[in-house]
Design a protein around this motif. Structure first.
Motif, short mmCIF file in Angstrom:
data_model
loop_
_atom_site.label_atom_id
_atom_site.label_comp_id
_atom_site.label_asym_id
_atom_site.label_seq_id
_atom_site.Cartn_x
_atom_site.Cartn_y
_atom_site.Cartn_z
N THR A 1 53.16 38.88 29.81
CA THR A 1 52.36 37.72 30.26
C THR A 1 51.15 37.51 29.37
O THR A 1 50.70 38.33 28.66
CB THR A 1 51.86 37.91 31.69
OG1 THR A 1 51.11 39.11 31.76
CG2 THR A 1 53.04 37.95 32.64
N LYS B 1 45.36 39.88 37.27
CA LYS B 1 45.35 38.50 36.78
C LYS B 1 45.79 38.42 35.33
O LYS B 1 46.22 37.38 34.87
CB LYS B 1 43.96 37.90 36.95
CG LYS B 1 43.55 37.77 38.40
CD LYS B 1 42.14 37.25 38.52
CE LYS B 1 41.77 37.20 39.99
NZ LYS B 1 40.35 37.31 40.20
N SER B 2 45.66 39.54 34.62
CA SER B 2 45.99 39.55 33.20
C SER B 2 46.27 40.98 32.75
O SER B 2 46.00 41.94 33.48
CB SER B 2 44.83 38.98 32.38
OG SER B 2 43.73 39.87 32.44
#
Length: 163
Positions: free
Chosen positions: A163, A112-113
């Motif tokens: 990201t 997710k990260s």
């Protein structure tokens, strides 16, 4: 002489692998350019060979920039499975290849990260299979008789996802 005959080793037909390690600007790329018939495979951030060619300090060698791990993998497969003019393949740099592998792992995984990727070294652990694939591809090149040269910077760089 019977003992000597029993201990003699048959030379392998595989070519060598060399790691050129040092600080940026010390001459790793320049030295690699003088290996027999080299093809430089560069990560997107690496401009060393192009700069040296433009300065006229090395012969006009061929080089390719690979933007992704998949492109790198496909190029190495193509070289290992076909006849080509190159006697040396130079991977410029090991750190850049590691970054391509980590980006590939991050995109393929369920992270997710970046924090999830780095947690407990999960991203590096998940990347191991891709590192093994890379080693196998380089071994296939060596078995074909192509010398492999890896350049590595002495400066440690932290991996950072976009990201």
């Amino acid at each position: 002489m019977d003992k000597l005959k029993s201990l003699l080793q048959v030379p392998s037909k595989a070519a060598g692998t060399f790691v050129l390690y040092g600080k940026p600007g010390i001459g790793k790329t320049e030295m690699a350019a003088y290996f027999p018939k080299p093809l430089f495979i560069c990560d997107p951030s690496e401009d060393g060979i192009a700069d040296l060619i433009n300065l006229g300090t090395v012969p006009n060698v061929e080089y390719a920039k690979v933007p992704t791990y998949t492109d790198l993998k496909e190029l190495l497969d193509e070289l290992a499975s076909s006849k080509h003019q190159y006697r040396t393949v130079v991977l410029e740099t090991i750190g850049g290849v590691e970054t391509l592998i980590h980006l590939h792992t991050y995109k393929e995984g369920q992270y997710k990260s970046q924090k999830d990727f780095e947690r407990f070294n999960d991203g590096a652990k998940a990347s191991r299979g891709y590192v093994r694939e890379m080693v196998e591809r380089l071994q296939a090149l060596r078995n074909q008789g192509t010398t492999v040269v890896l350049t590595a910077h002495a400066k440690a760089q932290r991996f950072s996802n976009p990201t």
